[in-house]
Design a protein around this motif. Structure first.
Motif: not given
Length: 287
Positions: A137-153, A166-172
């Motif tokens: 909600p705070f990000a939306q209020e400020h017009g910011v996209t939270l970009a989840v970055e998957p890192l190598h295992p 796929g995990q990042a997209l599931d979270l999003a």
């Protein structure tokens, strides 16, 4: 001045030891039109001055690194981490507004690893989901996209319990795509047998917030964090990955982000020039 591809962005990590003024100047002098910034150099000069410097540079702003690191259990440290992410959201919005047209208000999130002494990987991932819920909600209020970055295992224990796109997209998936998206970083996802399918999925869902490129080459550095190479110097197939990202509809800036001690020790202008040429040879032909 070299002719850089108009979608190329130099992530400030590539010239890590440059202060903000130097990073902006080196990027502009190389003919690059966009830069991805890191919080530490911005905070060294203060957000207001950093925003003015970015305006004066004439550069676009492709992302802010980084938020995240919120896998801690409930308690004061988790509260502090979430508060710090809110500050990062404000920084992202301020810098994006100050930069040249076409900039992206994207805050890159590195989830964080297992808390000290913990083996509860499932629980850590759930706390990432909870943190996104608290911050969205705070990000939306400020017009910011939270970009989840998957890192190598190989970073799952200490840096990011999110290891695949796929995990990042599931979270999003529980959030508006304009508020929570994902980073496609070639270094981290090139090995995944489902990567093309997941890039296509990210496109359908409108969740590709950033595309970052660098190469993988073995042997890895003793500190595996510092194992990134210029595009074309390793084994990653930039043709298939870049075409997939383009076909998925991503039309934003493309960052070269390099963590490599030898690159960091080289003259900044040489690094910028090599970044421009390696991008032109290995990535641009597939755009």
């Amino acid at each position: 001045m070299s002719t850089a591809h108009p979608r190329l962005s130099i992530n400030q990590a590539t010239i890590k030891h440059a202060d903000l003024a130097t990073a902006l100047q080196v990027t502009a002098d190389a003919g690059v039109q966009s830069i991805g910034l890191w919080r530490e150099p911005v905070n060294e000069v203060g957000l207001d001055l950093a925003a003015r410097m970015l305006t004066d540079s004439g550069l676009r702003f492709s992302s802010h690194c980084r938020g995240g690191f919120f896998t801690l259990p409930e308690g004061p440290e988790r509260v502090a981490a979430l508060d710090d992410n809110r500050r990062a959201i404000v920084e992202t919005a301020t810098l994006a507004a100050a930069a040249a047209p076409g900039s992206a208000a994207v805050l890159v999130l590195v989830a964080g690893g297992l808390p000290e002494g913990s083996r509860d990987l499932i629980g850590a991932r759930e706390r990432v989901r909870d943190a996104l819920g608290a911050l969205a909600p705070f990000a939306q209020e400020h017009g910011v996209t939270l970009a989840v970055e998957p890192l190598h295992p190989m970073y799952a224990s200490d840096r990011a319990v999110v290891s695949t796109l796929g995990q990042a997209l599931d979270l999003a998936s529980a959030f508006d795509p304009a508020v929570v998206g994902a980073v496609v970083d070639t270094f981290h996802i090139w090995w995944d047998p489902q990567v093309l399918e997941q890039i296509a999925r990210a496109g359908r869902e409108g969740r590709i917030a950033s595309y970052q490129v660098c190469d993988w080459k073995t042997p890895l550095a003793e500190d595996v964090l510092l194992s990134r190479h210029y595009p074309g110097d390793g084994v990653i197939d930039f043709a298939s990955l870049t075409r997939a990202v383009v076909e998925a509809g991503y039309a934003g800036d493309i960052e070269v982000e390099l963590f490599n001690a030898d690159i960091w020790a080289a003259p900044y202008a040489d690094v910028a020039a090599r970044t421009v040429s390696s991008f032109a040879e290995s990535v641009a032909p597939h755009l």
